[in-house]
Design a protein around this motif. Sequence first.
Motif, mmCIF file in Angstrom:
data_model
loop_
_atom_site.group_PDB
_atom_site.id
_atom_site.type_symbol
_atom_site.label_atom_id
_atom_site.label_comp_id
_atom_site.label_asym_id
_atom_site.label_seq_id
_atom_site.Cartn_x
_atom_site.Cartn_y
_atom_site.Cartn_z
ATOM 1 N N GLU A 155 0.826 -1.214 0.000
ATOM 2 C CA GLU A 155 0.000 0.000 0.000
ATOM 3 C C GLU A 155 0.861 1.266 0.000
ATOM 4 O OE1 GLU A 155 -3.876 1.245 -0.135
ATOM 5 O OE2 GLU A 155 -3.608 -0.718 0.810
ATOM 6 N N GLU A 156 1.958 1.201 0.778
ATOM 7 C CA GLU A 156 2.785 2.403 0.982
ATOM 8 C C GLU A 156 3.723 2.689 -0.192
ATOM 9 O OE1 GLU A 156 5.215 -1.086 2.172
ATOM 10 O OE2 GLU A 156 3.122 -0.499 2.437
ATOM 11 N N GLY A 157 3.753 1.780 -1.156
ATOM 12 C CA GLY A 157 4.647 1.968 -2.300
ATOM 13 C C GLY A 157 5.677 0.853 -2.376
ATOM 14 N N ILE A 158 6.311 0.763 -3.511
ATOM 15 C CA ILE A 158 7.228 -0.339 -3.799
ATOM 16 C C ILE A 158 8.481 0.237 -4.450
ATOM 17 C CG2 ILE A 158 6.049 -0.720 -6.027
ATOM 18 C CD1 ILE A 158 6.612 -3.712 -5.705
ATOM 19 N N SER A 159 9.605 -0.437 -4.302
ATOM 20 C CA SER A 159 10.825 0.073 -4.945
ATOM 21 C C SER A 159 10.866 -0.363 -6.404
ATOM 22 C CB SER A 159 12.069 -0.457 -4.219
ATOM 23 O OG SER A 159 12.229 -1.841 -4.508
ATOM 24 N N GLU A 160 11.638 0.356 -7.183
ATOM 25 C CA GLU A 160 11.774 0.018 -8.606
ATOM 26 C C GLU A 160 12.389 -1.371 -8.773
ATOM 27 O OE1 GLU A 160 13.370 2.170 -12.698
ATOM 28 O OE2 GLU A 160 13.582 3.204 -10.787
ATOM 29 N N GLU A 161 13.331 -1.703 -7.880
ATOM 30 C CA GLU A 161 13.972 -3.031 -7.938
ATOM 31 C C GLU A 161 12.956 -4.148 -7.714
ATOM 32 O OE1 GLU A 161 16.543 0.041 -7.752
ATOM 33 O OE2 GLU A 161 15.167 -0.404 -6.078
ATOM 34 N N ILE A 180 3.965 -2.685 -16.333
ATOM 35 C CA ILE A 180 3.149 -2.578 -15.116
ATOM 36 C C ILE A 180 2.720 -1.124 -14.957
ATOM 37 C CG2 ILE A 180 3.079 -2.850 -12.601
ATOM 38 C CD1 ILE A 180 5.140 -5.060 -12.834
ATOM 39 N N THR A 181 1.404 -0.908 -14.961
ATOM 40 C CA THR A 181 0.876 0.458 -14.873
ATOM 41 C C THR A 181 0.503 0.800 -13.429
ATOM 42 O OG1 THR A 181 -1.382 -0.300 -15.312
ATOM 43 C CG2 THR A 181 -0.050 0.302 -17.223
ATOM 44 N N VAL A 194 6.267 0.988 -15.202
ATOM 45 C CA VAL A 194 7.582 0.340 -15.299
ATOM 46 C C VAL A 194 7.459 -0.859 -16.235
ATOM 47 C CG1 VAL A 194 9.382 -0.897 -14.023
ATOM 48 C CG2 VAL A 194 8.278 1.096 -12.998
ATOM 49 N N GLY A 195 8.388 -0.998 -17.162
ATOM 50 C CA GLY A 195 8.275 -2.089 -18.128
ATOM 51 C C GLY A 195 9.597 -2.739 -18.478
ATOM 52 N N TYR A 196 9.476 -3.860 -19.184
ATOM 53 C CA TYR A 196 10.651 -4.567 -19.716
ATOM 54 C C TYR A 196 10.374 -4.890 -21.178
ATOM 55 C CZ TYR A 196 14.296 -7.973 -20.642
ATOM 56 O OH TYR A 196 15.382 -8.636 -21.191
ATOM 57 N N ASP A 197 11.273 -4.447 -22.052
ATOM 58 C CA ASP A 197 11.147 -4.671 -23.494
ATOM 59 C C ASP A 197 11.984 -5.887 -23.875
ATOM 60 O OD1 ASP A 197 11.415 -4.621 -26.283
ATOM 61 O OD2 ASP A 197 11.349 -2.443 -26.375
#
Length: 273
Positions: A155-161, A180-181, A194-197
Amino acid sequence: MGKKLLLINDLAGYGKVALSAMIPVLSHMKYETYNLPTAIVSNTLDYGKFDILDTTEYMKNTLCVWEQLGFKFDAISTGFIVSKEQTELITKFCREKSGSGAVIFTDPIMGDDGKLYNGITEDTVTLMRELISVADYIIPNYTEAAYLANVAYKEEGISEEELHSIIDVLRDMGAKSVVITSAKIKGFDSKSVVGYDHKEKSFFRIDYTEIPVRFPGTGDIFSAVFIGKIMDGKNLCEATKQAMQVVSNMIEINYENVDKYKGIPIETCLEVI
């Protein structure tokens, strides 16, 4: 000849969501669009009262007829799916068509804000893992990605990693490119995509400021523009950016609309695509 896109999603009689949102967008982008409704819905669910017709039998019969007629599609997009039987049917169909060269896009519509939608169960999540395993591109929101990867929603947020780790799990399941939107990254006020191509073998992140208004169907508009741009040869990051910009522009144009439950009247603002 334009590329042929098959859209598998629900169809609302009143309101611009799902097929009613995607068809005008992709037609405007000069694609030949075809559709297979997973359900016929009286109106957008935001009104609080609605009727839904499950079209599973129709879908089974239609796919048989199309097979006999030899219909082919350059890409298949899947959205809202109403039952276990439908998920299995669509997964089998997508697997077959992927084998003969169709590009598969999956928006695993299951939940938001850390919760599954009404009627969506853990069984649905398990089946959706099967469907994403045959997809070239998947575009879950953060809630759906967390459920698919079987990790806790933060809920509080997530790291980019951590988002990269979730993407790795989804790719291990078979999905090739992942976007991921609506993720909240810890320490930032804005939200991120954040995405992966899989073609460029690289991650990307796009931050955005959320416009404080809710229209149903904006995710479907995003999906449609995203699919159109990918099929036009844009790379994943560019397709994502352009789809985000179109949604943002359409929301701004319609910000003052009185009845927001019916979604954005797409035909009146196609020029922003």
